[in-house]
Design a protein around this motif. Sequence first.
Motif, PDB file in Angstrom:
ATOM      1  N   LEU A  28       0.835  -1.208   0.000  1.00 55.75           N
ATOM      2  CA  LEU A  28       0.000   0.000   0.000  1.00 55.75           C
ATOM      3  C   LEU A  28       0.865   1.252   0.000  1.00 55.75           C
ATOM      4  O   LEU A  28       0.572   2.221  -0.713  1.00 55.75           O
ATOM      5  N   ALA A  29       1.931   1.237   0.795  1.00 54.52           N
ATOM      6  CA  ALA A  29       2.812   2.406   0.871  1.00 54.52           C
ATOM      7  C   ALA A  29       3.512   2.662  -0.454  1.00 54.52           C
ATOM      8  O   ALA A  29       3.590   3.807  -0.924  1.00 54.52           O
ATOM      9  N   GLU A  31       2.651   1.610  -3.516  1.00 53.00           N
ATOM     10  CA  GLU A  31       1.778   1.860  -4.662  1.00 53.00           C
ATOM     11  C   GLU A  31       1.035   3.185  -4.582  1.00 53.00           C
ATOM     12  O   GLU A  31       0.395   3.594  -5.547  1.00 53.00           O
ATOM     13  N   ARG A  32       1.132   3.874  -3.442  1.00 49.31           N
ATOM     14  CA  ARG A  32       0.529   5.208  -3.381  1.00 49.31           C
ATOM     15  C   ARG A  32       1.399   6.223  -4.121  1.00 49.31           C
ATOM     16  O   ARG A  32       0.978   7.348  -4.378  1.00 49.31           O
ATOM     17  N   SER A  33       2.614   5.814  -4.461  1.00 47.79           N
ATOM     18  CA  SER A  33       3.526   6.677  -5.214  1.00 47.79           C
ATOM     19  C   SER A  33       3.467   6.311  -6.685  1.00 47.79           C
ATOM     20  O   SER A  33       3.703   5.159  -7.047  1.00 47.79           O
ATOM     21  N   GLU A 121      10.220   3.956   0.876  1.00 44.29           N
ATOM     22  CA  GLU A 121       9.958   4.379  -0.502  1.00 44.29           C
ATOM     23  C   GLU A 121      11.185   5.066  -1.095  1.00 44.29           C
ATOM     24  O   GLU A 121      11.580   4.803  -2.240  1.00 44.29           O
TER      25      GLU A 121
END
Length: 218
Positions: A28-29, A31-33, A121
């Motif tokens: 989730l972390a 793919e938010r980028s 990230e």
Amino acid sequence: MSSTPLRSRPVRVLLVEDHDMVAEAICLALERSPDLQVVGRSGSVASALVDTRRYEPDVVLMDRRLPDGDGVSAIADLLALAPNVRVLVLAGEGSASVAARIAETGGAGLILKARGLSELEDAVRKVAAGEVVFSQDLLGDVLGRLTGRVPGLGANLTPREREALHLLGEGLSTAELSGLLGVALNTGRNHVQRVLEKLGARSQLEAVTIARREGLLR
């Protein structure tokens, strides 16, 4: 703001993590980028090798401890399959000896699970851009060990003491260890005592814990 160069496409990431909750949070972390894309998730060393060939990731984010082996030991096999892939190891705790092993085998860095997701990230972006990522408190020791200026913890163990340490790691008692080594009980005790002294441990359990942390036991 990250200083890594812009890419024409997202960084393709293969996540190798066997704990579902941890894996889901990381996915989730990442793919938010928009510049990061999780192309697959593996739960073991064996599946990581298959999925690296299948998905052709730019970065393999590899947990150190997996059900079928040590993620650090898998780096060489991953690079044999995909020489251009960057392997970033994710670990619960780090040490200079483990970090040095990662660097020696061609890994791109080590990041601790305790770090924030934004730092994770950024680490993925950096290794994708060709940088090497190690925390500042480990970097000096890593360079020292790679150049031979700083000996690793346990480097002064004799072959016999290393055998004793490995048997301790298997949960054997001093008596059982002595029998397998073919030495008298007092001699076995002496081997164990020297292992504790050289690792700076106060007990056999602490010696095994230190040895695992330092990469002396897998």
